[in-house]
Design a protein around this motif. Structure first.
Motif, PDB file in Angstrom:
ATOM      1  N   MET A  51       0.847  -1.178   0.000  1.00 62.86           N
ATOM      2  CA  MET A  51       0.000   0.000   0.000  1.00 62.86           C
ATOM      3  C   MET A  51       0.890   1.237   0.000  1.00 62.86           C
ATOM      4  SD  MET A  51      -2.703   1.228   2.936  1.00 62.86           S
ATOM      5  CE  MET A  51      -2.631  -0.409   3.567  1.00 62.86           C
ATOM      6  N   GLN A  52       0.509   2.177  -0.817  1.00 64.21           N
ATOM      7  CA  GLN A  52       1.224   3.452  -0.879  1.00 64.21           C
ATOM      8  C   GLN A  52       0.315   4.539  -0.326  1.00 64.21           C
ATOM      9  OE1 GLN A  52       2.676   4.662  -4.760  1.00 64.21           O
ATOM     10  NE2 GLN A  52       2.718   6.800  -4.151  1.00 64.21           N
ATOM     11  N   ILE A  53       0.887   5.429   0.484  1.00 64.04           N
ATOM     12  CA  ILE A  53       0.171   6.602   0.967  1.00 64.04           C
ATOM     13  C   ILE A  53       0.908   7.822   0.443  1.00 64.04           C
ATOM     14  CG2 ILE A  53      -0.573   7.915   2.991  1.00 64.04           C
ATOM     15  CD1 ILE A  53      -0.719   5.211   4.482  1.00 64.04           C
ATOM     16  N   ARG A  54       0.157   8.708  -0.182  1.00 59.33           N
ATOM     17  CA  ARG A  54       0.750   9.901  -0.786  1.00 59.33           C
ATOM     18  C   ARG A  54      -0.205  11.078  -0.613  1.00 59.33           C
ATOM     19  NH1 ARG A  54      -2.241  10.926  -5.130  1.00 59.33           N
ATOM     20  NH2 ARG A  54      -3.232   9.195  -6.223  1.00 59.33           N
ATOM     21  N   GLU A  55       0.315  12.277  -0.895  1.00 57.03           N
ATOM     22  CA  GLU A  55      -0.560  13.453  -0.863  1.00 57.03           C
ATOM     23  C   GLU A  55      -1.559  13.358  -2.006  1.00 57.03           C
ATOM     24  OE1 GLU A  55       0.502  17.354   0.202  1.00 57.03           O
ATOM     25  OE2 GLU A  55       2.423  16.719   1.054  1.00 57.03           O
ATOM     26  N   ALA A  56      -2.772  13.748  -1.722  1.00 60.53           N
ATOM     27  CA  ALA A  56      -3.837  13.712  -2.723  1.00 60.53           C
ATOM     28  C   ALA A  56      -3.678  14.870  -3.702  1.00 60.53           C
ATOM     29  CB  ALA A  56      -5.196  13.791  -2.041  1.00 60.53           C
ATOM     30  N   THR A  57      -4.197  14.663  -4.889  1.00 55.48           N
ATOM     31  CA  THR A  57      -4.292  15.716  -5.897  1.00 55.48           C
ATOM     32  C   THR A  57      -5.771  15.909  -6.214  1.00 55.48           C
ATOM     33  OG1 THR A  57      -4.229  14.238  -7.810  1.00 55.48           O
ATOM     34  CG2 THR A  57      -2.091  14.947  -6.890  1.00 55.48           C
ATOM     35  N   ASP A  58      -6.084  16.961  -6.937  1.00 60.41           N
ATOM     36  CA  ASP A  58      -7.472  17.200  -7.339  1.00 60.41           C
ATOM     37  C   ASP A  58      -8.036  16.021  -8.127  1.00 60.41           C
ATOM     38  OD1 ASP A  58      -7.699  19.673  -6.097  1.00 60.41           O
ATOM     39  OD2 ASP A  58      -7.122  20.790  -7.890  1.00 60.41           O
ATOM     40  N   ASP A  59      -7.192  15.342  -8.866  1.00 62.54           N
ATOM     41  CA  ASP A  59      -7.640  14.201  -9.667  1.00 62.54           C
ATOM     42  C   ASP A  59      -8.074  13.005  -8.822  1.00 62.54           C
ATOM     43  OD1 ASP A  59      -7.120  15.621 -11.998  1.00 62.54           O
ATOM     44  OD2 ASP A  59      -5.108  14.769 -12.234  1.00 62.54           O
ATOM     45  N   ASP A  60      -7.740  13.010  -7.532  1.00 62.65           N
ATOM     46  CA  ASP A  60      -8.131  11.902  -6.652  1.00 62.65           C
ATOM     47  C   ASP A  60      -9.577  12.005  -6.179  1.00 62.65           C
ATOM     48  OD1 ASP A  60      -5.678  10.401  -6.563  1.00 62.65           O
ATOM     49  OD2 ASP A  60      -4.852  12.020  -5.321  1.00 62.65           O
ATOM     50  N   TRP A  61     -10.152  13.213  -6.203  1.00 61.12           N
ATOM     51  CA  TRP A  61     -11.491  13.378  -5.646  1.00 61.12           C
ATOM     52  C   TRP A  61     -12.533  12.426  -6.249  1.00 61.12           C
ATOM     53  CZ3 TRP A  61     -13.856  14.292  -1.490  1.00 61.12           C
ATOM     54  CH2 TRP A  61     -15.243  14.423  -1.487  1.00 61.12           C
ATOM     55  N   PRO A  62     -12.586  12.234  -7.562  1.00 65.58           N
ATOM     56  CA  PRO A  62     -13.588  11.307  -8.098  1.00 65.58           C
ATOM     57  C   PRO A  62     -13.467   9.879  -7.553  1.00 65.58           C
ATOM     58  CG  PRO A  62     -12.660  12.631  -9.862  1.00 65.58           C
ATOM     59  CD  PRO A  62     -11.832  12.892  -8.627  1.00 65.58           C
ATOM     60  N   HIS A  63     -12.305   9.524  -7.036  1.00 65.99           N
ATOM     61  CA  HIS A  63     -12.096   8.197  -6.453  1.00 65.99           C
ATOM     62  C   HIS A  63     -12.424   8.186  -4.956  1.00 65.99           C
ATOM     63  CE1 HIS A  63     -10.251   7.194 -10.247  1.00 65.99           C
ATOM     64  NE2 HIS A  63      -9.487   8.261 -10.124  1.00 65.99           N
ATOM     65  N   ILE A  64     -12.303   9.332  -4.301  1.00 65.44           N
ATOM     66  CA  ILE A  64     -12.641   9.459  -2.875  1.00 65.44           C
ATOM     67  C   ILE A  64     -14.152   9.583  -2.701  1.00 65.44           C
ATOM     68  CG2 ILE A  64     -12.394  10.930  -0.825  1.00 65.44           C
ATOM     69  CD1 ILE A  64      -9.629  11.795  -2.010  1.00 65.44           C
ATOM     70  N   TRP A  65     -14.790  10.380  -3.555  1.00 67.15           N
ATOM     71  CA  TRP A  65     -16.206  10.700  -3.400  1.00 67.15           C
ATOM     72  C   TRP A  65     -17.112   9.478  -3.216  1.00 67.15           C
ATOM     73  CZ3 TRP A  65     -20.053  13.357  -1.805  1.00 67.15           C
ATOM     74  CH2 TRP A  65     -21.332  13.178  -2.324  1.00 67.15           C
ATOM     75  N   PRO A  66     -16.993   8.392  -3.986  1.00 72.96           N
ATOM     76  CA  PRO A  66     -17.936   7.281  -3.799  1.00 72.96           C
ATOM     77  C   PRO A  66     -17.933   6.705  -2.382  1.00 72.96           C
ATOM     78  CG  PRO A  66     -16.813   7.054  -5.895  1.00 72.96           C
ATOM     79  CD  PRO A  66     -16.121   8.172  -5.144  1.00 72.96           C
ATOM     80  N   PHE A  67     -16.755   6.477  -1.783  1.00 63.80           N
ATOM     81  CA  PHE A  67     -16.770   5.939  -0.426  1.00 63.80           C
ATOM     82  C   PHE A  67     -17.034   7.031   0.604  1.00 63.80           C
ATOM     83  CE2 PHE A  67     -12.100   6.066  -1.322  1.00 63.80           C
ATOM     84  CZ  PHE A  67     -11.625   6.814  -0.257  1.00 63.80           C
ATOM     85  N   TRP A  68     -16.607   8.266   0.342  1.00 66.73           N
ATOM     86  CA  TRP A  68     -16.937   9.380   1.243  1.00 66.73           C
ATOM     87  C   TRP A  68     -18.454   9.488   1.357  1.00 66.73           C
ATOM     88  CZ3 TRP A  68     -19.589  13.698   2.216  1.00 66.73           C
ATOM     89  CH2 TRP A  68     -19.075  14.637   3.113  1.00 66.73           C
TER      90      TRP A  68
END
Length: 160
Positions: A1-18
């Motif tokens: 597993m990699q943990i990194r700083e988020a970018t604006d492009d990550d939001w569409p992947h966060i939104w469904p579980f958020w």
């Protein structure tokens, strides 16, 4: 597993579980009807450092943010929020995100971290305690849980 700083492009992947987590109304004191626009402004706020956890395929499976809990002379106390895709639970993603954010907070000069409203029935309470957080107080019957009725909200703290 990699943990990194988020970018604006990550939001569409966060939104469904958020959205799934907040709409369930079991662990967050946020409006279950929060729109995607409002959710993005809340989670991806430029005042926060936002992180994502990726699995081996590069899929975003969790996210967290780090920010000051207070301002001015109390700005050395951090606050954080954590979301793990419910379909990915039990894989250590929450713990890995928490350890990463705690290390980042310490490296950025924070002296402690506080969670202002942890639903007392949230399974993550056990994780927070295992990472050294203590319950400073519980506001009784402050949260109307959809399955448990009125339950308390913990204020939790850990020195860094």
């Amino acid at each position: 597993m990699q943990i990194r700083e988020a970018t604006d492009d990550d939001w569409p992947h966060i939104w469904p579980f958020w959205h799934r987590i907040v709409a369930a109304a079991e662990t967050y004191a946020w409006d279950p009807d929060t729109s995607e626009t409002a959710a993005r402004a809340l989670w991806m706020n430029p005042a926060k450092r936002v992180y994502v956890a990726e699995d081996a395929t590069g899929a975003v499976v969790g996210s967290a943010y780090l920010t000051s809990n207070y301002g001015g002379p109390a700005a050395h106390i951090a606050n954080a929020g954590f979301m793990v895709d419910p379909e990915q639970g039990g894989r250590g993603i929450g713990r890995a995100l928490a350890e990463h954010v705690l290390a980042e907070a310490k490296a950025r000069g924070y002296r402690g971290m506080v969670f202002n409203a942890v639903v007392e029935t949230n399974p993550a309470v056990g994780l927070w305690k295992s990472l050294g957080f203590t319950v400073l107080a519980t506001v009784p019957e402050a949260y109307d849980h959809p399955r448990h009725g009125l339950v308390g909200l913990h204020v939790m703290h850990r020195a860094l």
